[in-house]
Scaffold this active site. Structure first.
Site, PDB file in Angstrom:
ATOM      1  CG  ASP A 355      -1.868   1.115   1.296  1.00  0.00           C
ATOM      2  OD1 ASP A 355      -2.393   1.457   0.229  1.00  0.00           O
ATOM      3  OD2 ASP A 355      -2.107   1.656   2.388  1.00  0.00           O
ATOM      4  CE  LYS A 467     -14.078  22.481  -6.459  1.00  0.00           C
ATOM      5  NZ  LYS A 467     -14.017  21.360  -5.509  1.00  0.00           N
ATOM      6  CG  ASP A 693      -1.556   1.657   7.024  1.00  0.00           C
ATOM      7  OD1 ASP A 693      -2.124   1.483   5.924  1.00  0.00           O
ATOM      8  OD2 ASP A 693      -1.206   2.776   7.437  1.00  0.00           O
ATOM      9  CG  ASP A 697      -3.891  -2.131   2.953  1.00  0.00           C
ATOM     10  OD1 ASP A 697      -4.004  -1.920   1.738  1.00  0.00           O
ATOM     11  OD2 ASP A 697      -3.513  -1.271   3.763  1.00  0.00           O
TER      12      ASP A 697
END
Length: 1079
Positions: A355, A467, A693, A697
């Site tokens: 990852d 934004k 982590d 995953d």
């Protein structure tokens, strides 16, 4: 399993559809009451209704993963082929004793007990290690539910998260963990960090409206376990406990089966082969003995002796203890090994899928570049290793101080405390704002006083419509007392600016300035960085006096005519040492692959900084060369970036093409995609390691050959699914792990080769006992003493054996994946499917089915043809080891021990000083007669005319067996050093590098002397203390010959079979820079 249920399992999707409901539909479905316009006035659930729902649905917690009972776990350890064989042999010893208690004696019972105890002890060692790993893991798991705030009967109450139920109206603010899956009914600048679920490093806006069909992308849903990093919201609980997205992914993890480790497979194959050969040999020689003697007890005892001789009883304990010692050594390097086999698997992996967020990177946004005053600056203060066009950070440069003030004042990020140095403080808030705030705090000495020096009078936080984030502070200037600060999306900020800051002055914005802005914006964004723009406006005092009241509605603040200050870029930087770690992995022939939920550009930019991607993708190559992308062949390209949206459409040919590349990145992946990637890699023969982590995953961690989780940043689900945990979250520890894994494989291979070498000198005497016949040179109990005595200590010494050379991380993985290996694997899989009757390979077979399939395979020509085929890569017990043990050195040891045996029969002396004088011819005649070498035997007159009484016969046999036993031990001590050396000669400094080897030699000698010379003990084991130590010299002479022969063998192998080394990888950056050191 029915077909429809199988498909349902494979196609399982997230069970959430509330994000497509309107607020009124939501209220109706969950039978609750809320006011989305004024949520603080919501009534929520009544206490009786909440208690009823809690009783019906259970608490809002994840069910702990299913654990095997200790008894079942122990039985699982016990029921392996090796231990079953030992138990079988032990039981048959009791049968032998029952058939003929007098002839076989109580020694048969001793042997039976020892064999069974050894089997149970082997299982206990493995069982104890598994329990220790589970206990260590429990210390890193946090199953305690957090607190939450919920509206019950119109009142906002603090509740344990476990007591939340469907329909509860909850309040979440910045810094809280989302206590359940919620539908957002009201939000104020609310953002969540979904990185643990999706891998996206950027915070996601959450609001009551939604236009996305996927639950994970829905803007009106926030999920259990994710973190609120900005603003606040009210939401309705729509999923609790195991039904949350977190729980469903955890369930997906539990449903995955982990394939046995490569070492487990190889050891099982070796044991199955040895066991089959041992059983067939035992049966054959049982028949021969029965035909020759007609005595069932003798024949059975003989067959069991052959069986015991073939089986290295101490091998399971040796392997388990070697792995345990290695696991303890790795624990000292901050690596917790849950599964002992994982130690060796890490050294065998061919592909490491990792990852990005939190594993390769710090999951902490960090400032990288600033563009202000029309100059580009690096965030670093040093000029070393800077790209062309970038200058080192200059605090006094035009615009820098302004950007730092805007980052500190126009921000909702804050320190948790101010009584410790800045680098020791924790920052709460949006990841991007936190990165800017951290950088400003490092550069501004008065950061803690800045808010008091320039008080905020008005603020409009960032929202998805504008934004931008705007704040007005009491900061005096020449024309007034108030200053407006703004930061946000570069294109939005530029649109409302009419001037630009240059040389400390605001000058009109020209087209050339806008072109330069575009150029630098694309430069920063092209590196995968997040880019923000900064602007300010000194409010004129005449129009905006110090006591002016600003309002959002009606709008009383200026939003045009601002001065553009500059751009800042941030990235989630690589962790320290990651680049070098990946470089070392690639040098070791391990393919590193990034699998992330983040954007492809971001993933590729990080990959190019950490040695993961060095060459051009097809798109980049086309851009550089000006060629049409369709004219570029796949053979020209060695790097590829795959978007998650394409994964479901990939064909088998596409997968083959992807995994043929040296550098691979998968971006925008889901947990389901990660699982698919691992399975496809394994289907090609890759031994796959997965690091991660996040919850996302976990399924891949479970399915992989080796799952590696992070301790500090890792989720509980990922740590439970993994086989190994990096306690300090340092990805670089995997390099040490791979090196340790390769070393333990090499040492295990040496240890097994050493251990099985003594099989032939133990087995051949039993064959000769019946076939020639010769007197029994060694007894079954003496074989057990060899296998479980000094041999066990000697073989364990390999656990501390250092590497023979510095090339351990320069050689290919032991099972490299090649086009040829892929083709052979697919052919084998097709044959195996045919044997199983095309049953689902993922479906668990019954015990009877496994036994039936085993015998079906063993008695097929295909099984033995495979055994004779050249092995794929390097295996634990290869042809070289078998030839060493069963042909060359095993036979040498037998000849040496037999020489000593016959020498003692001929030249040995009785306690009264009489020489035995038994020649080999005499020994054959006496054994063939069947009345000698037993108590009460008639006196035998030898060829030398020596009268050998029954007591002399028994003493001669005891001394002969003693020297045979002792000679095996002595020769094995020399073999211990010979087996150490695969490439170096057994006379150099390397032989002296492991003091434990010499300790095992001393221990072995003392143990053998104890067995042979200790009164009382020698009677139990059939040895004699009258053995003259001069006869040891025979074993020593043959031991020296073993070293000489081994040296000649090594020299020959160097010439004809040179070591295979990995080619150098061009472009690897293995020197420290700011990307690897963080400086």
């Amino acid at each position: 399993m029915p077909e429809h249920s199988k498909n349902a399992k494979k196609d399982k999707k997230l069970d959430i559809d509330e994000h497509m409901l309107s607020l009124s539909q939501l209220m109706e479905r969950h039978k609750t009451s809320f006011d989305h316009a004024r949520p603080q006035l919501s009534k929520g659930l009544s206490e009786p209704e909440a208690k009823k729902r809690l009783a019906e649905n259970g608490p809002n917690i994840l069910a702990p993963p299913k654990k095997k009972s200790p008894l079942f776990l122990y039985l699982e350890c016990l029921m392996n082929i090796f231990n079953i064989m030992l138990v079988f042999c032990g039981i048959t010893q009791f049968v032998v004793y029952g058939i003929d208690p007098i002839g076989n004696g109580i020694i048969a019972v001793y042997i039976g007990v020892i064999l069974i105890v050894v089997a149970f002890l082997n299982a206990f060692i493995e069982f104890w290690q598994l329990l220790a790993s589970e206990k260590a893991l429990a210390g890193f798991m946090n199953m305690i539910p957090s607190k939450s705030q919920a509206v019950r009967e119109g009142n906002l109450k603090n509740l344990p998260a476990a007591e939340l139920v469907l329909g509860d109206v909850v309040f979440v603010r910045m810094g809280d963990k989302i206590p359940a899956d919620i539908y957002v009914i009201h939000a104020t600048d609310f953002k969540v960090d979904n990185s643990s679920l999706t891998g996206e490093a950027e915070p996601q806006d959450r609001m009551p409206t939604n236009s996305m069909h996927s639950p994970l992308e829905a803007t009106n849903l926030a999920f259990n376990g994710t973190l609120a990093v900005n603003g606040e919201c009210y939401g309705v609980v729509i999923r609790c406990g195991d039904n949350t997205v977190l729980g469903q992914i955890a369930g997906l993890t539990q449903g995955e089966k982990k394939a046995p480790s490569p070492m487990t497979t190889e050891i099982n194959n070796f044991v199955a082969t040895i066991g089959t050969v041992a059983m067939i040999t035992a049966i054959i020689f049982f028949i021969i003995a029965q035909v020759k003697t007609g005595k069932i007890g003798f024949s059975l005892n003989f067959a069991i002796g052959v069986l015991v001789a073939w089986v290295p009883q101490g091998l399971p304990a040796t392997i388990t203890m070697l792995l345990t010692i290695a696991a303890q050594r790795m624990a000292g390097k901050q690596v917790l090994v849950k599964d002992l086999r994982g130690v060796e698997t890490l050294g065998a992996i061919t592909l490491l899928a990792t990852d990005k967020t939190g594993t390769l990177t710090r999951n902490q946004m960090t400032a990288t570049n600033f563009w202000c005053g029309l100059k580009l600056f690096s965030a670093g203060a040093t000029s070393s290793n800077l790209p062309p066009g970038e200058a080192p950070f200059d605090f006094d440069a035009c615009g820098i101080r302004e950007i730092l003030h805007i980052s500190a004042l126009c921000s909702r990020a804050r320190f948790d405390r101010t009584d410790v140095p800045v680098d020791q403080r924790t920052i709460t808030g949006d990841a991007t704002e936190s990165g800017l705030f951290r950088f400003a705090a490092q550069k501004l000495l008065d950061i803690d006083k800045l808010g008091d020096m320039y008080p905020k009078v008005f603020e409009i936080p960032f929202n998805s419509e504008n934004k931008w984030h705007m704040a007005i502070h009491k900061k005096a200037h020449a024309n007034g007392s108030l200053t407006l600060f703004m930061k946000g999306a570069p294109e939005r900020i530029l649109r409302i600016c009419t001037s630009i800051l240059k040389d400390g002055k605001a000058i009109p914005m020209e087209k050339e300035h806008q072109d330069e802005f575009t150029n630098k914006y694309e430069y920063m964004a092209g590196k995968g960085h997040r880019v923000l723009a900064f602007a300010m406006l000194e409010l004129p005092g005449a129009q905006y006096p110090v006591d002016f009241v600003f309002t959002k509605e009606p709008k009383t603040y200026p939003s045009t005519g601002l001065t553009f200050v500059g751009l800042a870029s941030l990235e989630d930087p690589p962790k320290h040492g990651v680049r070098e770690a990946i470089g070392h992995c690639r040098e070791a022939g391990v393919k590193i692959m990034m699998v992330t939920g983040d954007h492809p550009l971001t993933a590729e930019a990080i990959g190019r900084k950490i040695n993961l991607m060095l060459s051009d993708t097809k798109e980049l190559h086309a851009k550089k060369t000006g060629r049409d992308i369709n004219t570029i062949s796949e053979d020209e390209i060695h790097a590829i970036v795959i978007h998650g949206e394409k994964i479901d459409e990939l064909t088998d040919a596409d997968w083959d093409n992807i995994f043929s590349k040296d550098e691979i990145i998968f971006a925008r992946t889901s947990p389901k995609h990660k699982l698919q990637i691992v399975k496809h890699a394994q289907s090609l023969g890759h031994i796959v390691g997965v690091t991660g982590d996040g919850v996302n995953d976990s399924p891949a961690l479970k399915k992989a050959d080796l799952g590696i989780a992070m301790n500090l940043s890792g989720s509980d689900v990922s740590k439970e699914a993994a086989s190994m945990i990096l306690l300090d979250d340092n990805f670089a520890s995997t390099v040490n792990g791979i090196k340790e894994g390769r070393l333990i494989f090499a040492n295990l291979k040496k240890s097994i080769q050493y251990t099985v070498t003594h099989t032939m000198p133990e087995a051949i005497p039993f064959v000769l006992w019946v076939v020639v016949p010769l007197p029994a040179m060694i007894s079954s109990i003496q074989i057990l003493v060899i296998d479980l005595g000094f041999e066990l200590f000697a073989s364990l010494s390999y656990a501390w054996e250092p590497s023979e050379s510095n090339f351990l991380m320069k050689t290919p993985p032991r099972k490299p994946v090649t086009p040829e290996s892929i083709e052979r694997l697919r052919k084998r899989n097709a044959e195996d499917a045919e044997e199983r009757g095309n049953a689902d390979p993922d479906e668990e077979m019954t015990f009877g089915g496994k036994v039936g399939l085993f015998f079906k395979r063993v008695f097929s020509a295909r099984y033995w043809k495979r055994k004779m085929e050249k092995s794929e890569g390097e295996i634990m017990v290869d042809l070289n080891a078998l030839i060493w043990a069963y042909v060359e050195f095993g036979f040498i040891e037998f000849v040496g021990a037999a020489t000593a045996f016959f020498l003692v029969l001929y030249a040995g002396k009785h306690s009264d000083g009489t020489v035995f004088g038994i020649t080999p011819y005499d020994a054959v005649y006496m054994q063939n007669d069947g009345w000698f070498f037993v108590s009460g035997a008639p006196t035998y007159v030898t060829a030398r005319n020596v009268s050998v009484t029954d007591s002399m016969q028994l003493e001669a046999l005891a001394q002969g067996q003693s020297v045979f036993y002792f000679s095996i031990m002595i020769q094995q001590m020399f073999n211990l050093f010979a087996c150490k050396c695969k490439t170096t000669l057994p006379f150099g400094s390397y032989v002296l590098s492991n003091p434990k080897s010499f300790l095992s030699v001393v221990t072995g000698v003392l143990f053998a002397m104890f067995i042979v010379y200790t009164p009382g003990v020698s009677g139990v084991f059939g040895t004699s203390g009258n053995l003259n130590p001069l006869f040891w010299l025979v074993g020593i002479a043959y031991g020296v010959f073993i070293l000489i022969y081994a040296s000649l063998r090594i020299l020959a192998l160097r010439i004809f079979f040179p070591r295979n080394m990995n080619p150098d990888i061009a472009g690897l950056q293995m020197h420290p820079t700011r990307w690897s050191t963080g400086k």
